[in-house]
Design a protein around this motif. Structure first.
Motif, PDB file in Angstrom:
ATOM      1  N   THR A  92       0.811  -1.219   0.000  1.00 59.89           N
ATOM      2  CA  THR A  92       0.000   0.000   0.000  1.00 59.89           C
ATOM      3  C   THR A  92       0.842   1.266   0.000  1.00 59.89           C
ATOM      4  O   THR A  92       0.334   2.362  -0.220  1.00 59.89           O
ATOM      5  N   GLY A  93       2.120   1.131   0.236  1.00 56.43           N
ATOM      6  CA  GLY A  93       2.970   2.290   0.456  1.00 56.43           C
ATOM      7  C   GLY A  93       3.440   2.326   1.885  1.00 56.43           C
ATOM      8  O   GLY A  93       4.451   2.955   2.213  1.00 56.43           O
ATOM      9  N   ASP A  94       2.668   1.650   2.749  1.00 52.43           N
ATOM     10  CA  ASP A  94       3.025   1.567   4.164  1.00 52.43           C
ATOM     11  C   ASP A  94       3.264   0.126   4.618  1.00 52.43           C
ATOM     12  O   ASP A  94       4.072  -0.129   5.509  1.00 52.43           O
ATOM     13  N   GLU A  95       2.520  -0.790   3.993  1.00 51.59           N
ATOM     14  CA  GLU A  95       2.611  -2.170   4.450  1.00 51.59           C
ATOM     15  C   GLU A  95       2.214  -3.134   3.337  1.00 51.59           C
ATOM     16  O   GLU A  95       1.540  -2.755   2.372  1.00 51.59           O
ATOM     17  N   PHE A  96       2.652  -4.390   3.483  1.00 53.95           N
ATOM     18  CA  PHE A  96       2.226  -5.456   2.583  1.00 53.95           C
ATOM     19  C   PHE A  96       0.884  -5.984   3.057  1.00 53.95           C
ATOM     20  O   PHE A  96       0.691  -6.232   4.262  1.00 53.95           O
ATOM     21  N   THR A  97      -0.031  -6.134   2.129  1.00 56.59           N
ATOM     22  CA  THR A  97      -1.399  -6.530   2.497  1.00 56.59           C
ATOM     23  C   THR A  97      -1.828  -7.875   1.935  1.00 56.59           C
ATOM     24  O   THR A  97      -2.820  -8.451   2.409  1.00 56.59           O
ATOM     25  N   ALA A  98      -1.128  -8.380   0.916  1.00 57.79           N
ATOM     26  CA  ALA A  98      -1.554  -9.661   0.339  1.00 57.79           C
ATOM     27  C   ALA A  98      -0.418 -10.265  -0.468  1.00 57.79           C
ATOM     28  O   ALA A  98       0.494  -9.562  -0.934  1.00 57.79           O
ATOM     29  N   ALA A  99      -0.479 -11.592  -0.623  1.00 60.77           N
ATOM     30  CA  ALA A  99       0.472 -12.315  -1.467  1.00 60.77           C
ATOM     31  C   ALA A  99      -0.306 -13.274  -2.357  1.00 60.77           C
ATOM     32  O   ALA A  99      -1.132 -14.061  -1.864  1.00 60.77           O
ATOM     33  N   ALA A 100      -0.072 -13.192  -3.652  1.00 57.24           N
ATOM     34  CA  ALA A 100      -0.759 -14.064  -4.610  1.00 57.24           C
ATOM     35  C   ALA A 100       0.062 -15.338  -4.794  1.00 57.24           C
ATOM     36  O   ALA A 100       0.832 -15.478  -5.750  1.00 57.24           O
ATOM     37  N   MET A 101      -0.091 -16.268  -3.862  1.00 57.12           N
ATOM     38  CA  MET A 101       0.671 -17.507  -3.899  1.00 57.12           C
ATOM     39  C   MET A 101       0.099 -18.443  -4.970  1.00 57.12           C
ATOM     40  O   MET A 101      -1.109 -18.472  -5.195  1.00 57.12           O
ATOM     41  N   PRO A 102       0.956 -19.187  -5.657  1.00 53.99           N
ATOM     42  CA  PRO A 102       0.478 -20.092  -6.702  1.00 53.99           C
ATOM     43  C   PRO A 102      -0.389 -21.198  -6.120  1.00 53.99           C
ATOM     44  O   PRO A 102      -0.221 -21.586  -4.950  1.00 53.99           O
ATOM     45  N   GLU A 103      -1.295 -21.712  -6.920  1.00 55.92           N
ATOM     46  CA  GLU A 103      -2.189 -22.780  -6.492  1.00 55.92           C
ATOM     47  C   GLU A 103      -2.105 -23.950  -7.463  1.00 55.92           C
ATOM     48  O   GLU A 103      -1.862 -23.770  -8.666  1.00 55.92           O
ATOM     49  N   LEU A 104      -2.310 -25.145  -6.938  1.00 59.27           N
ATOM     50  CA  LEU A 104      -2.369 -26.361  -7.750  1.00 59.27           C
ATOM     51  C   LEU A 104      -3.431 -27.245  -7.111  1.00 59.27           C
ATOM     52  O   LEU A 104      -3.269 -27.691  -5.965  1.00 59.27           O
ATOM     53  N   THR A 105      -4.519 -27.482  -7.829  1.00 56.38           N
ATOM     54  CA  THR A 105      -5.673 -28.164  -7.236  1.00 56.38           C
ATOM     55  C   THR A 105      -6.216 -29.242  -8.167  1.00 56.38           C
ATOM     56  O   THR A 105      -5.977 -29.234  -9.379  1.00 56.38           O
TER      57      THR A 105
END
Length: 327
Positions: free
Chosen positions: A78-91
């Motif tokens: 956001t400019g101040d903090e990390f808010t999410a991580a788009a981790m890979p998926e395998l299903t």
């Protein structure tokens, strides 16, 4: 605990996937990464999960299978903090087609690591659910124009499965992928396996190209008998075609490249049609014995004609000599 089972977490209770006749499902693997030109594999698998009745069966541990340093996940800041991580998926999902016929869909990021353990895990899941056949989806960049229908080639250990779809037709050595290893190892386990590779215009390989996804699902339905929805992909393909046409129009350099690809595409298709036309008459062609007998007759006639020609020449030489002596 079985080592290969630590690669995934199985949902409980597991779905019942046998059809009305007690036959197990087909397994479709659609792994993104190595062979996903035009994002055709991701578009196709997302479309199947979103447009049909879908149930999660198993989730694979990407921590065990993905090298995050080679494919770094995107993170939101956001400019101040990390808010999410788009981790890979395998299903692995259980999906039912338009007629209610169940099939399994393995989709998501292609593993970087532990391929043999991964394949063994898929083999165990295939045994558990009574999988009867396995089909992999691939999308590769090719020198073809976007103005012509998408093309596809097929391969596999079962001619019945891939039917009359075009083949590569020559021996190759290619860099391996987890999808290829799945096809090889599951075939070694006795399953009927196949791979469908759709061709994507090389100049659009980095963009979303739904025409390739549409062709993949059409071909998949052809070889499996599954009734799969394709209308939305066809509509998306028309929109992309219009957008690309607009971008190409007026750019003489790009137009000339597309025109050259069109000529190459049309020439190849015409040659293939002429070849097919010749093969269609194969039943009326003479047998090997008939050809051999005809060749023997030809050689015999040829020998007789040569002998007759030599005799005529000798006779003329004799007449010439007689005329000279008389003179």
């Amino acid at each position: 605990m079985d080592e290969k089972s630590t690669l995934y977490e199985l949902e409980f209770p597991a779905p019942q996937l046998a059809d009305d006749e007690g036959d197990g499902p087909v397994l479709i693997h659609a792994l993104e990464g190595f062979a996903d030109a035009g994002h055709a594999i991701k578009l196709a698998s997302d479309h199947l999960r979103q447009s049909l009745d879908s149930e999660l069966v198993a989730t694979f541990s990407t921590d065990e299978l993905i090298d995050y340093r080679s494919r770094r996940p995107l993170m939101s800041f956001t400019g101040d903090e990390f808010t999410a991580a788009a981790m890979p998926e395998l299903t692995l999902h259980a999906i039912r087609d338009n007629n209610g016929t169940p099939f399994l869909l393995l989709s998501g990021a292609e593993p970087d690591l532990r391929w043999e353990r991964f394949v063994a895990a898929i083999g165990a899941l295939s045994d558990q659910f009574g999988v009867t056949s396995v089909i992999g989806l691939n999308a590769i960049p090719m020198g073809i124009p976007h103005t012509r229908p998408s093309t596809i080639t097929a391969h596999g250990n079962s001619k019945d499965l891939i039917g009359s779809l075009p083949r590569w037709g020559s021996e190759l050595k290619v860099p391996g992928s987890a999808s290829m290893l799945l096809e090889l190892r599951l075939g070694e386990r006795g399953l009927a396996t196949a791979g469908l590779s759709v061709h994507v215009p090389h100049y659009l390989s980095q963009a979303e190209y739904p025409a390739a996804s549409h062709k993949l699902l059409e071909s998949l339905g052809e070889v499996t008998g599954l009734d799969l929805p394709t209308a939305a992909l066809a509509n998306a393909a028309e929109k992309v075609r219009t957008q690309v046409d607009a971008e190409v129009s007026g750019n003489q350099e790009v137009e000339s490249v597309v025109a050259a690809l069109e000529t190459q595409y049309d020439t190849f298709n015409q040659a293939q049609q002429e070849k097919a036309s010749l093969l269609a008459a194969e039943g009326d062609l003479p047998t090997g014995d008939e050809l051999g007998a005809e060749l023997e007759r030809f050689l015999a006639d040829h020998a007789q004609n040569e002998a007759a020609t030599e005799n005529d020449a000798e006779s003329r030489d004799g007449d010439d000599k007689g005329d000279g002596a008389a003179g």
